[in-house]
Design a protein around this motif. Structure first.
Motif, PDB file in Angstrom:
ATOM      1  N   TYR B 125       0.827  -1.223   0.000  1.00 14.02           N
ATOM      2  CA  TYR B 125       0.000   0.000   0.000  1.00 14.02           C
ATOM      3  C   TYR B 125       0.858   1.268   0.000  1.00 14.02           C
ATOM      4  O   TYR B 125       0.374   2.336   0.380  1.00 14.02           O
ATOM      5  CB  TYR B 125      -0.959   0.023   1.201  1.00 14.02           C
ATOM      6  N   GLY B 126       2.120   1.146  -0.367  1.00 16.77           N
ATOM      7  CA  GLY B 126       3.003   2.309  -0.356  1.00 16.77           C
ATOM      8  C   GLY B 126       3.449   2.726   1.026  1.00 16.77           C
ATOM      9  O   GLY B 126       4.099   3.767   1.190  1.00 16.77           O
ATOM     10  N   LEU B 127       3.153   1.920   2.021  1.00 15.18           N
ATOM     11  CA  LEU B 127       3.462   2.272   3.414  1.00 15.18           C
ATOM     12  C   LEU B 127       4.946   2.098   3.716  1.00 15.18           C
ATOM     13  O   LEU B 127       5.597   1.200   3.175  1.00 15.18           O
ATOM     14  CB  LEU B 127       2.652   1.383   4.360  1.00 15.18           C
ATOM     15  N   PRO B 128       5.488   2.926   4.611  1.00 15.54           N
ATOM     16  CA  PRO B 128       6.892   2.770   4.998  1.00 15.54           C
ATOM     17  C   PRO B 128       7.092   1.547   5.894  1.00 15.54           C
ATOM     18  O   PRO B 128       6.422   1.404   6.920  1.00 15.54           O
ATOM     19  CB  PRO B 128       7.201   4.066   5.765  1.00 15.54           C
ATOM     20  N   VAL B 129       8.002   0.666   5.479  1.00 15.47           N
ATOM     21  CA  VAL B 129       8.363  -0.517   6.263  1.00 15.47           C
ATOM     22  C   VAL B 129       9.827  -0.380   6.660  1.00 15.47           C
ATOM     23  O   VAL B 129      10.691  -0.152   5.807  1.00 15.47           O
ATOM     24  CB  VAL B 129       8.139  -1.812   5.459  1.00 15.47           C
ATOM     25  N   LEU B 130      10.112  -0.495   7.948  1.00 15.95           N
ATOM     26  CA  LEU B 130      11.480  -0.363   8.434  1.00 15.95           C
ATOM     27  C   LEU B 130      12.261  -1.633   8.127  1.00 15.95           C
ATOM     28  O   LEU B 130      11.744  -2.750   8.253  1.00 15.95           O
ATOM     29  CB  LEU B 130      11.478  -0.103   9.944  1.00 15.95           C
ATOM     30  N   ASN B 131      13.513  -1.467   7.724  1.00 16.83           N
ATOM     31  CA  ASN B 131      14.374  -2.593   7.400  1.00 16.83           C
ATOM     32  C   ASN B 131      14.943  -3.238   8.655  1.00 16.83           C
ATOM     33  O   ASN B 131      15.173  -2.570   9.662  1.00 16.83           O
ATOM     34  CB  ASN B 131      15.540  -2.134   6.526  1.00 16.83           C
ATOM     35  N   ASN B 132      15.187  -4.565   8.543  1.00 14.19           N
ATOM     36  CA  ASN B 132      15.976  -5.290   9.533  1.00 14.19           C
ATOM     37  C   ASN B 132      15.315  -5.410  10.913  1.00 14.19           C
ATOM     38  O   ASN B 132      15.974  -5.659  11.903  1.00 14.19           O
ATOM     39  CB  ASN B 132      17.367  -4.640   9.671  1.00 14.19           C
ATOM     40  N   VAL B 133      13.976  -5.228  10.973  1.00  9.67           N
ATOM     41  CA  VAL B 133      13.267  -5.483  12.229  1.00  9.67           C
ATOM     42  C   VAL B 133      13.031  -6.986  12.360  1.00  9.67           C
ATOM     43  O   VAL B 133      13.227  -7.746  11.413  1.00  9.67           O
ATOM     44  CB  VAL B 133      11.914  -4.722  12.276  1.00  9.67           C
ATOM     45  N   THR B 134      12.612  -7.451  13.531  1.00  8.74           N
ATOM     46  CA  THR B 134      12.394  -8.895  13.688  1.00  8.74           C
ATOM     47  C   THR B 134      11.072  -9.325  13.072  1.00  8.74           C
ATOM     48  O   THR B 134      10.944 -10.453  12.608  1.00  8.74           O
ATOM     49  CB  THR B 134      12.455  -9.322  15.172  1.00  8.74           C
ATOM     50  N   SER B 135      10.075  -8.427  13.049  1.00  5.63           N
ATOM     51  CA  SER B 135       8.824  -8.737  12.365  1.00  5.63           C
ATOM     52  C   SER B 135       8.025  -7.462  12.156  1.00  5.63           C
ATOM     53  O   SER B 135       8.238  -6.465  12.838  1.00  5.63           O
ATOM     54  CB  SER B 135       7.988  -9.754  13.167  1.00  5.63           C
ATOM     55  N   TRP B 136       7.128  -7.506  11.197  1.00  2.88           N
ATOM     56  CA  TRP B 136       6.248  -6.367  10.944  1.00  2.88           C
ATOM     57  C   TRP B 136       4.896  -6.878  10.481  1.00  2.88           C
ATOM     58  O   TRP B 136       4.767  -7.984   9.950  1.00  2.88           O
ATOM     59  CB  TRP B 136       6.872  -5.397   9.936  1.00  2.88           C
ATOM     60  N   MET B 137       3.891  -6.062  10.728  1.00  5.06           N
ATOM     61  CA  MET B 137       2.512  -6.394  10.355  1.00  5.06           C
ATOM     62  C   MET B 137       1.884  -5.174   9.711  1.00  5.06           C
ATOM     63  O   MET B 137       2.068  -4.053  10.192  1.00  5.06           O
ATOM     64  CB  MET B 137       1.674  -6.729  11.600  1.00  5.06           C
ATOM     65  N   VAL B 138       1.145  -5.380   8.633  1.00  5.73           N
ATOM     66  CA  VAL B 138       0.361  -4.290   8.057  1.00  5.73           C
ATOM     67  C   VAL B 138      -1.110  -4.570   8.372  1.00  5.73           C
ATOM     68  O   VAL B 138      -1.557  -5.721   8.363  1.00  5.73           O
ATOM     69  CB  VAL B 138       0.607  -4.156   6.530  1.00  5.73           C
ATOM     70  N   GLY B 139      -1.839  -3.525   8.708  1.00  6.76           N
ATOM     71  CA  GLY B 139      -3.253  -3.723   9.034  1.00  6.76           C
ATOM     72  C   GLY B 139      -4.044  -2.450   8.856  1.00  6.76           C
ATOM     73  O   GLY B 139      -3.470  -1.367   8.639  1.00  6.76           O
ATOM     74  N   HIS B 140      -5.358  -2.590   8.917  1.00  5.63           N
ATOM     75  CA  HIS B 140      -6.212  -1.404   8.789  1.00  5.63           C
ATOM     76  C   HIS B 140      -6.803  -1.049  10.152  1.00  5.63           C
ATOM     77  O   HIS B 140      -7.068  -1.915  10.981  1.00  5.63           O
ATOM     78  CB  HIS B 140      -7.313  -1.620   7.747  1.00  5.63           C
ATOM     79  N   ILE B 141      -6.997   0.232  10.341  1.00  2.00           N
ATOM     80  CA  ILE B 141      -7.502   0.741  11.613  1.00  2.00           C
ATOM     81  C   ILE B 141      -9.004   0.484  11.676  1.00  2.00           C
ATOM     82  O   ILE B 141      -9.742   0.888  10.782  1.00  2.00           O
ATOM     83  CB  ILE B 141      -7.178   2.242  11.748  1.00  2.00           C
ATOM     84  N   VAL B 142      -9.438  -0.221  12.730  1.00  2.40           N
ATOM     85  CA  VAL B 142     -10.872  -0.506  12.866  1.00  2.40           C
ATOM     86  C   VAL B 142     -11.530   0.353  13.942  1.00  2.40           C
ATOM     87  O   VAL B 142     -12.756   0.528  13.916  1.00  2.40           O
ATOM     88  CB  VAL B 142     -11.156  -2.007  13.141  1.00  2.40           C
ATOM     89  N   GLU B 143     -10.752   0.902  14.861  1.00  5.63           N
ATOM     90  CA  GLU B 143     -11.308   1.800  15.873  1.00  5.63           C
ATOM     91  C   GLU B 143     -10.251   2.808  16.300  1.00  5.63           C
ATOM     92  O   GLU B 143      -9.069   2.459  16.419  1.00  5.63           O
ATOM     93  CB  GLU B 143     -11.740   1.037  17.143  1.00  5.63           C
ATOM     94  N   ARG B 144     -10.696   4.041  16.520  1.00  3.73           N
ATOM     95  CA  ARG B 144      -9.875   5.054  17.195  1.00  3.73           C
ATOM     96  C   ARG B 144     -10.738   5.566  18.332  1.00  3.73           C
ATOM     97  O   ARG B 144     -11.810   6.119  18.092  1.00  3.73           O
ATOM     98  CB  ARG B 144      -9.563   6.239  16.284  1.00  3.73           C
ATOM     99  N   VAL B 145     -10.305   5.346  19.561  1.00  2.00           N
ATOM    100  CA  VAL B 145     -11.093   5.761  20.713  1.00  2.00           C
ATOM    101  C   VAL B 145     -10.310   6.843  21.435  1.00  2.00           C
ATOM    102  O   VAL B 145      -9.214   6.595  21.942  1.00  2.00           O
ATOM    103  CB  VAL B 145     -11.343   4.578  21.665  1.00  2.00           C
ATOM    104  N   THR B 146     -10.848   8.060  21.466  1.00  2.44           N
ATOM    105  CA  THR B 146     -10.127   9.130  22.137  1.00  2.44           C
ATOM    106  C   THR B 146     -10.714   9.346  23.524  1.00  2.44           C
ATOM    107  O   THR B 146     -11.931   9.331  23.710  1.00  2.44           O
ATOM    108  CB  THR B 146     -10.158  10.442  21.319  1.00  2.44           C
ATOM    109  N   VAL B 147      -9.825   9.468  24.495  1.00  4.32           N
ATOM    110  CA  VAL B 147     -10.183   9.763  25.880  1.00  4.32           C
ATOM    111  C   VAL B 147      -9.280  10.918  26.307  1.00  4.32           C
ATOM    112  O   VAL B 147      -8.057  10.795  26.267  1.00  4.32           O
ATOM    113  CB  VAL B 147      -9.966   8.546  26.789  1.00  4.32           C
ATOM    114  N   HIS B 148      -9.905  12.027  26.681  1.00  6.52           N
ATOM    115  CA  HIS B 148      -9.144  13.239  26.969  1.00  6.52           C
ATOM    116  C   HIS B 148      -8.201  13.525  25.788  1.00  6.52           C
ATOM    117  O   HIS B 148      -8.666  13.571  24.665  1.00  6.52           O
ATOM    118  CB  HIS B 148      -8.412  13.124  28.314  1.00  6.52           C
ATOM    119  N   ASN B 149      -6.900  13.625  26.025  1.00  2.00           N
ATOM    120  CA  ASN B 149      -5.981  14.016  24.950  1.00  2.00           C
ATOM    121  C   ASN B 149      -5.201  12.845  24.366  1.00  2.00           C
ATOM    122  O   ASN B 149      -4.144  13.039  23.772  1.00  2.00           O
ATOM    123  CB  ASN B 149      -5.003  15.078  25.474  1.00  2.00           C
ATOM    124  N   SER B 150      -5.725  11.615  24.561  1.00  2.00           N
ATOM    125  CA  SER B 150      -5.026  10.438  24.055  1.00  2.00           C
ATOM    126  C   SER B 150      -5.981   9.551  23.274  1.00  2.00           C
ATOM    127  O   SER B 150      -7.194   9.747  23.322  1.00  2.00           O
ATOM    128  CB  SER B 150      -4.438   9.647  25.222  1.00  2.00           C
TER     129      SER B 150
END
Lengths: 183, 183
Positions: B125-150
């Motif tokens: 998907y054109g996303l930046p993938v860091l080299n030489n990590v032990t593992s990586w996962m690509v996924g889609h965001i299914v929820e964003r829950v904001t509480v106060h400023n986080s």
């Protein structure tokens, strides 16, 4: 570096997930990645609607913000403690040290035996507080977000206590570990 | 065991939090507890609305469920990457090993310098993938829950890749650590 890629290496997009949400590729990627993830060990306790203590060992505890003090943990809605967590107002979150390894195992064992013994006491709001942990926090639940059969629980911390210090207890690849050298 | 209790040891209830949501008691309890918490180190990357890579080092990554494969991470809405995470559809979550300590520091450093260099590539998907990590996962965001400023972000994993194995990188008391003995 060899890379075993289980997702398409570029465009075009894979088939929409709703046609096969549990395809082997996504589950394998998830399991392979989290097999390499290490986490601190905590125990969450609460009271069920009958006022009986419930609790479980969790490796999903995370800080969310300091002001106000918020923490999150994740759990399966199939967990024995979920009905209580879903109904109650407050929980206690305990952080475990190396000396608490048997406590971690007990709170991950048969749910009818988790509070048999003198390893806990009645704390604030009548909540069960585990003895001899390195620290604990009491807080109220401000959000429960369910996605499929799991939930994220957001807790605002109100207070807590400190026990004797100890090295943090870590869980990694289904084993309990100590921390090693500082880099 | 000595216990320094920063919350009332029992009933009656403390004053309602809405009169003083940032009372020293709750913040001290939170900080004291999380000072003893250890966590695995991950990096989350995404593309902003202009298509530029963004990312940050996170110690809040947690597994939420395996079927379907869901993971969560927490972030401040004041973080430089938040506008992108708030707008975008997909992210890449990387798990870091001991050899990735400088990568962890770089992705926690000045945000204008996080993608200057050849330590990443263009992935699915054109996303930046860091080299030489032990593992990586690509996924889609299914929820964003904001509480106060986080925010808690829930990601459904679609795929990923494995790098060479390595010991997990741990963050504890503001230091990077290795894992130690198996208990």
């Amino acid at each position: 570096m060899s890379e075993r890629t289980t997702a398409p290496a570029g465009l075009p997009d894979p088939p929409p997930l709703d046609t096969d949400p549990h395809a082997p590729g996504d589950l394998a990627a998830f399991k392979n990645a989290f097999r390499r993830h290490a986490a601190g060990v905590s125990v969450v306790t609460a009271l069920d609607v009958q006022g009986k203590p419930v609790g479980f060992t969790a490796t999903s505890l995370a800080s969310m913000s300091a002001v106000p003090p918020l923490a999150t943990f994740n759990m399966a809605k199939s967990a024995s403690s979920w009905p209580a967590i879903n109904e109650t107002e407050r929980v206690v979150i305990h952080l475990l040290g190396l000396r608490n390894r048997t406590l971690a195992e007990r709170l991950a064992g048969p749910n009818t035996e988790r509070f048999v013994g003198d390893h806990w006491r009645v704390g604030p709001y009548g909540l069960p507080v585990l003895n001899n942990v390195t620290s604990w926090m009491v807080g109220h639940i401000v959000e429960r977000v369910t996605v499929h059969n799991s939930a994220v629980v957001v807790v605002q911390i109100e207070g807590g206590g400190l026990g004797d210090d100890d090295e943090a207890l870590i869980y990694h690849e289904r084993r309990y570990r100590a921390l090693g050298e500082t880099l």
